[in-house]
Design a protein around this motif. Structure first.
Motif, PDB file in Angstrom:
ATOM      1  N   GLY A 134      -4.429   2.891   7.029  1.00  0.00           N
ATOM      2  CA  GLY A 134      -4.129   1.920   5.988  1.00  0.00           C
ATOM      3  C   GLY A 134      -4.123   2.484   4.581  1.00  0.00           C
ATOM      4  O   GLY A 134      -4.025   1.733   3.606  1.00  0.00           O
ATOM      5  N   TRP A 135      -4.238   3.810   4.453  1.00  0.00           N
ATOM      6  CA  TRP A 135      -4.185   4.418   3.134  1.00  0.00           C
ATOM      7  C   TRP A 135      -2.735   4.484   2.659  1.00  0.00           C
ATOM      8  O   TRP A 135      -1.802   4.570   3.464  1.00  0.00           O
ATOM      9  CB  TRP A 135      -4.768   5.833   3.172  1.00  0.00           C
ATOM     10  N   ARG A 136      -2.544   4.474   1.354  1.00  0.00           N
ATOM     11  CA  ARG A 136      -1.222   4.738   0.790  1.00  0.00           C
ATOM     12  C   ARG A 136      -1.094   6.256   0.689  1.00  0.00           C
ATOM     13  O   ARG A 136      -1.706   6.893  -0.164  1.00  0.00           O
ATOM     14  CB  ARG A 136      -1.078   4.100  -0.588  1.00  0.00           C
ATOM     15  N   ALA A 171      -2.004   7.159   6.917  1.00  0.00           N
ATOM     16  CA  ALA A 171      -1.202   5.940   6.976  1.00  0.00           C
ATOM     17  C   ALA A 171      -1.692   5.007   8.077  1.00  0.00           C
ATOM     18  O   ALA A 171      -1.732   3.784   7.910  1.00  0.00           O
ATOM     19  CB  ALA A 171       0.269   6.293   7.188  1.00  0.00           C
ATOM     20  N   GLN A 205       1.049  -5.574  -2.587  1.00  0.00           N
ATOM     21  CA  GLN A 205       0.207  -4.681  -1.793  1.00  0.00           C
ATOM     22  C   GLN A 205       0.853  -3.306  -1.676  1.00  0.00           C
ATOM     23  O   GLN A 205       0.176  -2.276  -1.759  1.00  0.00           O
ATOM     24  CB  GLN A 205      -0.047  -5.290  -0.424  1.00  0.00           C
ATOM     25  N   GLU A 206       2.158  -3.282  -1.478  1.00  0.00           N
ATOM     26  CA  GLU A 206       2.869  -2.005  -1.373  1.00  0.00           C
ATOM     27  C   GLU A 206       2.787  -1.219  -2.680  1.00  0.00           C
ATOM     28  O   GLU A 206       2.725   0.008  -2.672  1.00  0.00           O
ATOM     29  CB  GLU A 206       4.330  -2.260  -1.009  1.00  0.00           C
ATOM     30  N   SER A 223      -5.296  -0.108  -1.404  1.00  0.00           N
ATOM     31  CA  SER A 223      -5.791   0.892  -0.458  1.00  0.00           C
ATOM     32  C   SER A 223      -5.945   2.224  -1.175  1.00  0.00           C
ATOM     33  O   SER A 223      -5.296   2.480  -2.191  1.00  0.00           O
ATOM     34  CB  SER A 223      -4.806   1.047   0.708  1.00  0.00           C
TER      35      SER A 223
END
Length: 297
Positions: free
Chosen positions: A131-133, A128, A11-12, A108
């Motif tokens: 939930g956005w990168r 952030a 996910q990261e 994201s």
């Protein structure tokens, strides 16, 4: 590495996958409550869900979930029937059953804010929280290489608006915005046009970026820009599309289960074609009277 740690890492990194979790089971079943597995878009599985009957079926539904973005609950075998649960018949040599929750995890949105001002930092922070990168960069060279699902906001406060915007337009980013006054934005666009940037490319520029709130503070400008980005995303721009690779599967003619052809352990030949089975029991039943079970592609 545990399944959950691996999921967090994926996910990261902004990679798509589906997380499947056994939420209930009734023995005999090799999948136990709490068992988890990651299903990659190419059908690879990390972790453990169950045996030869369950796994190919869960993989198929997981890949469908990655395609439509919708989670689903699967009931494999005989269990309590509830609305919203997808029933999957299990006719293998087992009285076991289990319920599996399949959740697609999609990347994201990726936001790059170019600049070092308090407003730029505030915008990165708001993204952030949603939930956005989000990342904050200070140089033009860091813009290159962004993909078509990225969002770029140039907020250099006149320090290097022109080269930053030029570099942003050289990417396929779905959104390119410039934080500036109307007069300043017109000047930057004119500079780009003189440099040979075509009008089609210039139409991609959102300038001034954000919702027009009139004279505002840096914090309010950050909120207005983020509001425009959210609206842009909600309209479907830069929507995440996951390319899934459904493994070649066949249907066990005896029990109706899906069987992954590449890894099938039980294969018979009948009428000039290969027939695949989820377990030895189904293969034995078929071979005892093959004409009783029509084979489908």
């Amino acid at each position: 590495m545990s399944v959950l740690r691996q999921a967090a890492r994926l996910q990261e990194e902004g990679r798509a996958f589906a997380l499947a979790t056994v939420t209930w089971s009734r023995g005999p079943s090799s999948g136990k409550g709490g068992s988890k597995a990651i299903i990659h878009p190419d059908g690879r599985v990390e972790g453990w869900l169950g045996g030869a009957c369950a796994t190919p079926t869960v993989v198929r539904h997981a890949l469908e979930a990655l395609g439509d973005g919708e989670a689903r609950v699967l009931m494999l075998g005989d269990g309590d029937r509830r609305p919203g649960v997808t029933d999957v018949a299990m006719a293998c040599d087992s009285d076991g059953a289990m319920e599996v929750f399949v959740e697609p995890v999609l990347p994201s949105p990726h936001l790059m804010v170019v600049g070092t001002s308090p407003m730029a930092e505030m915008l990165r922070g708001i993204a952030a929280v949603l939930g956005w990168r989000a990342e904050l960069v200070s140089g033009v060279e860091q813009i290159a290489g962004l993909g078509e699902r990225s969002y770029i906001v140039v907020a250099t406060q006149g320090h290097f608006d022109e080269p930053a915007l030029e570099a942003a337009l050289a990417t396929p980013a779905t959104y390119v915005g410039l934080v500036a006054s109307q007069k300043r934005a017109s000047s930057v666009v004119a500079w780009l046009r003189e440099r040979g940037t075509c009008d089609e490319a210039l139409t991609r520029v959102h300038a001034p970026a954000g919702i027009d709130l009139g004279p505002t503070t840096h914090e309010e400008i950050a909120v207005s820009v983020m509001a425009e980005l959210v609206a842009f995303k909600a309209a479907g721009a830069g929507a995440q599309v996951v390319a899934v690779e459904m493994p070649a599967q066949a249907v066990d003619p005896v029990c109706g289960m899906s069987v992954e052809i590449l890894t099938a352990g039980f294969v018979s030949r009948h009428a000039g074609a290969e027939v695949y089975f989820c377990a030895a029991g189904c293969q034995g039943v078929f071979e005892a009277d093959p004409y009783a079970y029509p084979v489908t592609d």
